[in-house]
Design an enzyme around this catalytic site. Structure first.
Site, PDB file in Angstrom:
ATOM      1  N   LYS A 141       0.844  -1.204   0.000  1.00 22.13           N
ATOM      2  CA  LYS A 141       0.000   0.000   0.000  1.00 22.13           C
ATOM      3  C   LYS A 141       0.880   1.255   0.000  1.00 22.13           C
ATOM      4  O   LYS A 141       2.089   1.179   0.284  1.00 22.13           O
ATOM      5  CB  LYS A 141      -0.906  -0.013   1.236  1.00 22.13           C
ATOM      6  CG  LYS A 141      -0.147   0.053   2.561  1.00 22.13           C
ATOM      7  CD  LYS A 141      -1.074  -0.123   3.754  1.00 22.13           C
ATOM      8  CE  LYS A 141      -0.285  -0.115   5.053  1.00 22.13           C
ATOM      9  NZ  LYS A 141      -1.152  -0.356   6.223  1.00 22.13           N
ATOM     10  N   ARG A 170     -10.551   0.565  15.002  1.00 23.61           N
ATOM     11  CA  ARG A 170     -10.454   1.312  13.746  1.00 23.61           C
ATOM     12  C   ARG A 170     -11.396   0.605  12.784  1.00 23.61           C
ATOM     13  O   ARG A 170     -12.603   0.598  12.991  1.00 23.61           O
ATOM     14  CB  ARG A 170      -8.984   1.342  13.291  1.00 23.61           C
ATOM     15  CG  ARG A 170      -8.657   2.406  12.287  1.00 23.61           C
ATOM     16  CD  ARG A 170      -7.173   2.442  11.956  1.00 23.61           C
ATOM     17  NE  ARG A 170      -6.714   1.251  11.233  1.00 23.61           N
ATOM     18  CZ  ARG A 170      -5.469   1.053  10.818  1.00 23.61           C
ATOM     19  NH1 ARG A 170      -4.533   1.950  11.063  1.00 23.61           N
ATOM     20  NH2 ARG A 170      -5.134  -0.031  10.163  1.00 23.61           N
ATOM     21  N   TYR A 184      14.030  30.450   6.349  1.00 21.49           N
ATOM     22  CA  TYR A 184      12.853  31.169   6.846  1.00 21.49           C
ATOM     23  C   TYR A 184      12.853  31.283   8.367  1.00 21.49           C
ATOM     24  O   TYR A 184      13.133  30.321   9.075  1.00 21.49           O
ATOM     25  CB  TYR A 184      11.578  30.435   6.431  1.00 21.49           C
ATOM     26  CG  TYR A 184      11.282  30.457   4.961  1.00 21.49           C
ATOM     27  CD1 TYR A 184      11.351  31.644   4.225  1.00 21.49           C
ATOM     28  CD2 TYR A 184      10.919  29.293   4.297  1.00 21.49           C
ATOM     29  CE1 TYR A 184      11.057  31.660   2.865  1.00 21.49           C
ATOM     30  CE2 TYR A 184      10.626  29.297   2.942  1.00 21.49           C
ATOM     31  CZ  TYR A 184      10.691  30.482   2.226  1.00 21.49           C
ATOM     32  OH  TYR A 184      10.406  30.490   0.905  1.00 21.49           O
TER      33      TYR A 184
HETATM   34  C1  LIG Z   1      -0.406  -1.434   6.876  1.00 17.65           C
HETATM   35  C2  LIG Z   1      -1.028  -2.680   7.325  1.00 17.65           C
HETATM   36  C3  LIG Z   1      -0.261  -3.836   7.534  1.00 17.65           C
HETATM   37  C4  LIG Z   1       1.248  -3.829   7.490  1.00 17.65           C
HETATM   38  O1  LIG Z   1       1.719  -3.214   8.666  1.00 17.65           O
HETATM   39  P1  LIG Z   1       3.291  -3.193   9.006  1.00 17.65           P
HETATM   40  O2  LIG Z   1       3.359  -2.798  10.427  1.00 17.65           O
HETATM   41  O3  LIG Z   1       3.891  -2.185   8.091  1.00 17.65           O
HETATM   42  O4  LIG Z   1       3.780  -4.556   8.739  1.00 17.65           O
HETATM   43  C5  LIG Z   1      -0.910  -5.011   7.843  1.00 17.65           C
HETATM   44  N1  LIG Z   1      -2.255  -5.049   7.944  1.00 17.65           N
HETATM   45  C6  LIG Z   1      -3.019  -3.949   7.780  1.00 17.65           C
HETATM   46  C7  LIG Z   1      -4.483  -4.043   7.941  1.00 17.65           C
HETATM   47  C8  LIG Z   1      -2.445  -2.726   7.479  1.00 17.65           C
HETATM   48  O5  LIG Z   1      -3.204  -1.658   7.323  1.00 17.65           O
END
Ligand SMILES: *Cc1c(COP(=O)(O)O)cnc(C)c1O
Length: 386
Positions: free
Chosen positions: A38, A139, A273
């Site tokens: 992702k 979540r 800045y």
């Molecule tokens: C991003 C994500 C992962 C991977 O998490 P990491 O800590 O980067 O391994 C796994 N499962 C879900 C649902 C996620 O959103």
């Protein structure tokens, strides 16, 4: 080394990625491994990383959004090569496209099941569904009191041939905090919700719970599949517990830029800045042509550190949108000299973890936010990119 003529560059070490995948497989020998790609592969490039993972035998890919999953299929990753699961749906999402592309979908609530079943009827393609339980993260996922209804509705649709419940899954809240009591509580909640679904008649292909920290720290959470993101990119998801090397991992990403200007300035000169920094005496300044638009955190103003010609230099004053300055202390490296912003740390250079500490965030955010304006260069690949 930076490619000729570039302002800045992310180098992506695909050999390190392969090594990390092998190390993670070693940590979870009884489970399959999902490469989570992702957010453009946490900034490393979703497609090249996915292809490299497939070339090293991975058969599951994970994305957050359906658009990310569809892009992988559109790029040619066929259903026979990889299952792809996406888990972050919103109403009106591309359910029919996902079905046609043979993408596995996650369902956390009734609204999603309803929309999915409409698309199944419209396309005539049965869905592959992973039912997501909220075991305590608070979540996404289905709360325990709504679980019987969701499981029941999904299994009725399965009986009608509209879908297959191929996965039961959940996600940890605090797997990166060793000893946090929620880890045990979530494992127990998952076991209970899974048992309920199986008693009700679900026969999932894969039960999955572990992210990177749980893959490294909690073998009892591995079930049939571990979903590794950060660790696969060689960054420690639990820096308080161990460095990448402690887990057999190597950072995949390094970020470099080229000095855009080197100049002499008098003492007492304000820099960048807000004039947060003033030169102590006569000195030289180096202009580093990357800024917060490229993912250099503005919170690292006056704290982030880079290496220029082998010497550590601290960001002088504010990080701006496109550039920041370092005080070179009278040294006069050539304009165009490489500035190593972060690397894999194996030769003592700064790391993404160092930048995370300097800016009060986590390394996940540092690598993921490197902007699209910075070209990626792929090294050491054996997959389709060579
Ligand atoms: C991003 C994500 C992962 C991977 O998490 P990491 O800590 O980067 O391994 C796994 N499962 C879900 C649902 C996620 O959103």
């Amino acid at each position: 080394m930076l490619a000729e003529g570039v302002r800045a560059e992310v180098a992506v070490d695909l050999a390190a990625l392969r090594g990390n995948l092998a190390a993670l497989r070693g940590k979870a020998p009884s489970a399959d491994l999902m490469a989570v790609v992702k957010a453009d592969g946490y900034g490393h490039g979703a497609l090249p990383c996915a292809l490299e993972a497939l070339a090293s035998g991975v058969r599951w890919l994970g994305t957050a959004t359906p658009e990310e999953a569809l892009a992988l299929r559109a790029a040619g990753i066929a259903p026979e090569q990889a299952r792809i699961l996406c888990w972050l749906w919103t109403p009106g999402g591309p359910w029919a496209q996902a079905l046609r592309a043979r993408i596995d979908v996650s369902v956390s609530g009734q609204w999603a099941l309803t929309e999915l079943l409409e698309a199944v009827r419209a396309t005539g393609i049965p869905a592959r569904v992973h039912l997501k339980a909220d075991t305590g993260l608070g979540r996404n996922g289905c709360q325990p009191h709504d679980w019987p209804e969701l499981v029941g509705a999904a299994l009725r649709a399965e009986a009608e041939g509209l879908l297959q419940v191929v996965g039961i899954w959940s996600h940890f809240a605090c797997a990166d905090e060793p000893g946090h009591p929620s880890v045990r509580a979530q494992q127990e909640a998952f076991a209970a919700m899974l048992a309920y679904a199986e008693r009700a008649g679900a026969a999932p292909e894969v039960r999955h719970l572990a992210n990177s920290p749980a893959t490294l720290l909690y073998p009892e959470s591995h079930y049939d599949l571990v979903r590794t993101g950060l660790a696969m990119y060689g960054v420690s998801p639990v820096p308080e517990v161990g460095s990448p090397a402690d887990f057999g991992l190597r950072p995949v990403m390094s970020l470099s830029a080229r000095l855009a200007l080197v100049k002499q300035v008098p003492g007492g000169h304000g820099v960048s800045y807000g004039h947060q920094y003033h030169t102590q005496g006569e000195t030289t300044l180096g202009l580093v042509p990357v800024g917060y638009a490229d993912g250099i955190p503005r919170h690292a103003s006056s704290t982030g550190q880079v290496q220029v010609a082998g010497k550590w230099r601290t960001v002088a004053g504010r990080v701006a949108m496109d550039q920041f300055v370092v005080d070179l202390g009278g040294d006069t490296p050539e304009v165009g000299e490489q500035v190593l912003i972060f690397g894999n740390g194996e030769r003592g250079e700064p790391t993404a973890e160092d930048w995370a500490r300097a800016s009060g965030t986590i390394a996940y955010e540092i690598v993921t936010r490197i902007g699209s304006r910075v070209p990626r260069r792929y090294l050491g690949g054996t997959g389709a990119l060579g």
